[in-house]
Design an enzyme around this catalytic site. Structure first.
Site: not given
Ligand code: ADP
Length: 156
Positions: A18, A42, A91, A129
């Protein structure tokens, strides 16, 4: 008008993936709001207050990055804060399929909104995450996956 983007997600917790996307997107926008979407149905792992505090800590030195939370539709939140861009990271092809649907629906709901995607830097492809939560639950070291300076509480 300010070029304002919303980076929505659960950030449960924020990862280096992120952080990388947000910092790389900085030159594209005047302001980025990192916004935690709260979904009452959720169950999250870390409390909202901690998730907000960690993001604020990571970007404390960046006045163009704001941190907030919202409930309801992301497009409604974008309208509320006057943002015309949603920022997302890609990703894998699975991310693309998911994002395509959400992005196209969001565009229908709010025509003036554009979703901007940045490709993951290769070393962050596997960082997400849910992996961090699994490692944390099982007492492993999550330091490699989360931004410097963030200390997660002992196992929940
Ligand atoms: P969600 O709860 O919708 O899964 P996340 O909180 O996991 O969202 O992630 C928010 C954004 O960050 C999404 O666009 C996701 O693709 C991006 N993201 C998460 N991890 C990575 C990563 N390792 N590299 C690039 N983008 C990421």
């Amino acid at each position: 008008m300010k070029r304002r983007a919303v980076f929505p997600g659960s950030f449960d917790p924020i990862t280096r993936g992120h952080e990388n996307i947000i910092l790389r997107a900085l030159p594209l926008f005047d302001e980025i709001i990192v916004a935690i979407g709260v979904n009452i149905e959720k169950k999250n792992y870390f409390p909202l207050s901690d998730r907000l505090a960690w993001i604020k800590q990571v970007f404390a030195g960046y006045p163009q990055i704001k941190v907030d939370s919202y409930s309801g539709l992301t497009v409604d939140y974008c309208r509320q804060v006057d943002a015309r861009y949603i920022l997302r990271g890609l990703r894998t092809s699975a991310d693309f399929e998911f994002e395509r649907t959400v992005g196209q629906v969001n565009k229908k709901l709010f025509t003036d909104l554009e979703t901007v995607f940045l490709l993951t830097t290769p070393e962050f492809t596997a960082v997400n995450s849910s992996i961090v939560r699994d490692v944390h639950k099982n007492g492993g070291d999550v330091g490699l996956f989360i931004p410097d300076g963030i200390i997660l509480p002992a196992r929940l």
